[in-house]
Design a protein around this motif. Structure first.
Motif, PDB file in Angstrom:
ATOM      1  N   ASP A  40       0.857  -1.177   0.000  1.00 64.04           N
ATOM      2  CA  ASP A  40       0.000   0.000   0.000  1.00 64.04           C
ATOM      3  C   ASP A  40       0.899   1.234   0.000  1.00 64.04           C
ATOM      4  O   ASP A  40       1.673   1.446   0.933  1.00 64.04           O
ATOM      5  N   LEU A  41       0.814   2.030  -1.055  1.00 62.85           N
ATOM      6  CA  LEU A  41       1.669   3.213  -1.161  1.00 62.85           C
ATOM      7  C   LEU A  41       1.437   4.200  -0.026  1.00 62.85           C
ATOM      8  O   LEU A  41       2.375   4.844   0.453  1.00 62.85           O
ATOM      9  N   ALA A  42       0.190   4.315   0.432  1.00 65.00           N
ATOM     10  CA  ALA A  42      -0.093   5.215   1.555  1.00 65.00           C
ATOM     11  C   ALA A  42       0.613   4.728   2.816  1.00 65.00           C
ATOM     12  O   ALA A  42       1.140   5.537   3.589  1.00 65.00           O
ATOM     13  N   LEU A  43       0.659   3.414   3.037  1.00 64.83           N
ATOM     14  CA  LEU A  43       1.341   2.871   4.208  1.00 64.83           C
ATOM     15  C   LEU A  43       2.844   3.161   4.131  1.00 64.83           C
ATOM     16  O   LEU A  43       3.468   3.488   5.143  1.00 64.83           O
ATOM     17  N   SER A  55       3.428  11.518  16.618  1.00 63.96           N
ATOM     18  CA  SER A  55       2.812  10.224  16.933  1.00 63.96           C
ATOM     19  C   SER A  55       2.482   9.506  15.633  1.00 63.96           C
ATOM     20  O   SER A  55       2.508  10.102  14.547  1.00 63.96           O
ATOM     21  N   ALA A  56       2.139   8.236  15.747  1.00 68.59           N
ATOM     22  CA  ALA A  56       1.694   7.485  14.574  1.00 68.59           C
ATOM     23  C   ALA A  56       0.392   8.088  14.044  1.00 68.59           C
ATOM     24  O   ALA A  56       0.205   8.195  12.824  1.00 68.59           O
ATOM     25  N   ASP A  57      -0.494   8.496  14.948  1.00 70.85           N
ATOM     26  CA  ASP A  57      -1.738   9.148  14.509  1.00 70.85           C
ATOM     27  C   ASP A  57      -1.439  10.405  13.703  1.00 70.85           C
ATOM     28  O   ASP A  57      -2.077  10.668  12.680  1.00 70.85           O
ATOM     29  N   ALA A  58      -0.450  11.181  14.128  1.00 72.67           N
ATOM     30  CA  ALA A  58      -0.073  12.399  13.399  1.00 72.67           C
ATOM     31  C   ALA A  58       0.501  12.059  12.026  1.00 72.67           C
ATOM     32  O   ALA A  58       0.248  12.774  11.051  1.00 72.67           O
ATOM     33  N   ALA A  59       1.249  10.971  11.937  1.00 70.50           N
ATOM     34  CA  ALA A  59       1.785  10.542  10.634  1.00 70.50           C
ATOM     35  C   ALA A  59       0.641  10.157   9.695  1.00 70.50           C
ATOM     36  O   ALA A  59       0.671  10.485   8.502  1.00 70.50           O
ATOM     37  N   LEU A  60      -0.378   9.491  10.230  1.00 69.16           N
ATOM     38  CA  LEU A  60      -1.550   9.145   9.414  1.00 69.16           C
ATOM     39  C   LEU A  60      -2.238  10.412   8.909  1.00 69.16           C
ATOM     40  O   LEU A  60      -2.637  10.488   7.745  1.00 69.16           O
ATOM     41  N   ASP A  61      -2.351  11.408   9.783  1.00 75.23           N
ATOM     42  CA  ASP A  61      -2.945  12.687   9.392  1.00 75.23           C
ATOM     43  C   ASP A  61      -2.101  13.378   8.322  1.00 75.23           C
ATOM     44  O   ASP A  61      -2.632  13.911   7.347  1.00 75.23           O
ATOM     45  N   THR A  62      -0.788  13.373   8.508  1.00 83.17           N
ATOM     46  CA  THR A  62       0.127  14.017   7.562  1.00 83.17           C
ATOM     47  C   THR A  62      -0.027  13.441   6.161  1.00 83.17           C
ATOM     48  O   THR A  62      -0.020  14.174   5.175  1.00 83.17           O
ATOM     49  N   VAL A  63      -0.176  12.141   6.085  1.00 81.07           N
ATOM     50  CA  VAL A  63      -0.294  11.460   4.797  1.00 81.07           C
ATOM     51  C   VAL A  63      -1.704  11.596   4.222  1.00 81.07           C
ATOM     52  O   VAL A  63      -1.902  11.422   3.019  1.00 81.07           O
ATOM     53  N   GLY A  64      -2.667  11.912   5.067  1.00 80.09           N
ATOM     54  CA  GLY A  64      -4.042  12.064   4.598  1.00 80.09           C
ATOM     55  C   GLY A  64      -4.845  10.778   4.594  1.00 80.09           C
ATOM     56  O   GLY A  64      -5.773  10.617   3.799  1.00 80.09           O
ATOM     57  N   VAL A  65      -4.515   9.863   5.503  1.00 80.37           N
ATOM     58  CA  VAL A  65      -5.261   8.604   5.612  1.00 80.37           C
ATOM     59  C   VAL A  65      -6.661   8.912   6.137  1.00 80.37           C
ATOM     60  O   VAL A  65      -6.813   9.600   7.148  1.00 80.37           O
ATOM     61  N   THR A  66      -7.669   8.415   5.447  1.00 78.21           N
ATOM     62  CA  THR A  66      -9.061   8.674   5.821  1.00 78.21           C
ATOM     63  C   THR A  66      -9.451   7.871   7.063  1.00 78.21           C
ATOM     64  O   THR A  66      -8.803   6.873   7.400  1.00 78.21           O
TER      65      THR A  66
END
Length: 95
Positions: A40-43, A55-66
Motif C-alpha cells: 500500500d503506497l499510503a502505508l 505520533s503514529a496518529d499524526a503521521a496518518l494525518d500528515t499522509v491524509g489517511v481517511t
C-alpha cells in the motif's frame, strides 16, 4: 514484543531500509535479515512520515489517511512494531 500505541512517537528501526516498488515497497531489516512487503503506497508514506511526526496518529494525518482506512493502517503499523520494523522513538518532536 513491542506494544503498538498510535499516540506514541515511532520511527523506522535504524537497521531497516525501505526500497520503493511500483506495488508499494520492500522493507528489509539488516539486523534480523527479515524481508517484508508493504503493498500500500499510503502505508509506505506513513512509515516514512513516522520519524518527523509526534505520533503514529499524526503521521496518518500528515499522509491524509481517511477515517475509513485508519483501522487497516493501524493494524499494519502494529504488525510492523511486532516484527521490529518500527520502534518507539524516545526523543520528542516539536509540534
Amino acid at each position: 514484543m513491542t506494544s503498538f500505541d498510535p499516540q506514541g512517537a515511532w520511527r523506522r528501526n535504524p537497521s531497516v531500509v525501505i526500497r520503493p516498488e511500483p506495488f508499494g515497497a520492500l522493507v528489509y531489516d539488516f539486523g534480523s535479515r527479515r524481508l517484508s512487503f508493504l503493498k500500500d503506497l499510503a502505508l509506505v508514506r506513513v512509515v516514512e512520515a513516522l520519524d518527523g511526526s509526534v505520533s503514529a496518529d499524526a503521521a496518518l494525518d500528515t499522509v491524509g489517511v481517511t477515517e475509513a482506512d485508519r483501522p487497516h493502517h493501524l493494524a499494519a503499523l502494529a504488525a510492523l512494531a511486532r516484527s521490529g520494523m518500527i520502534s518507539p522513538r524516545q526523543e520528542a518532536i516539536a509540534s
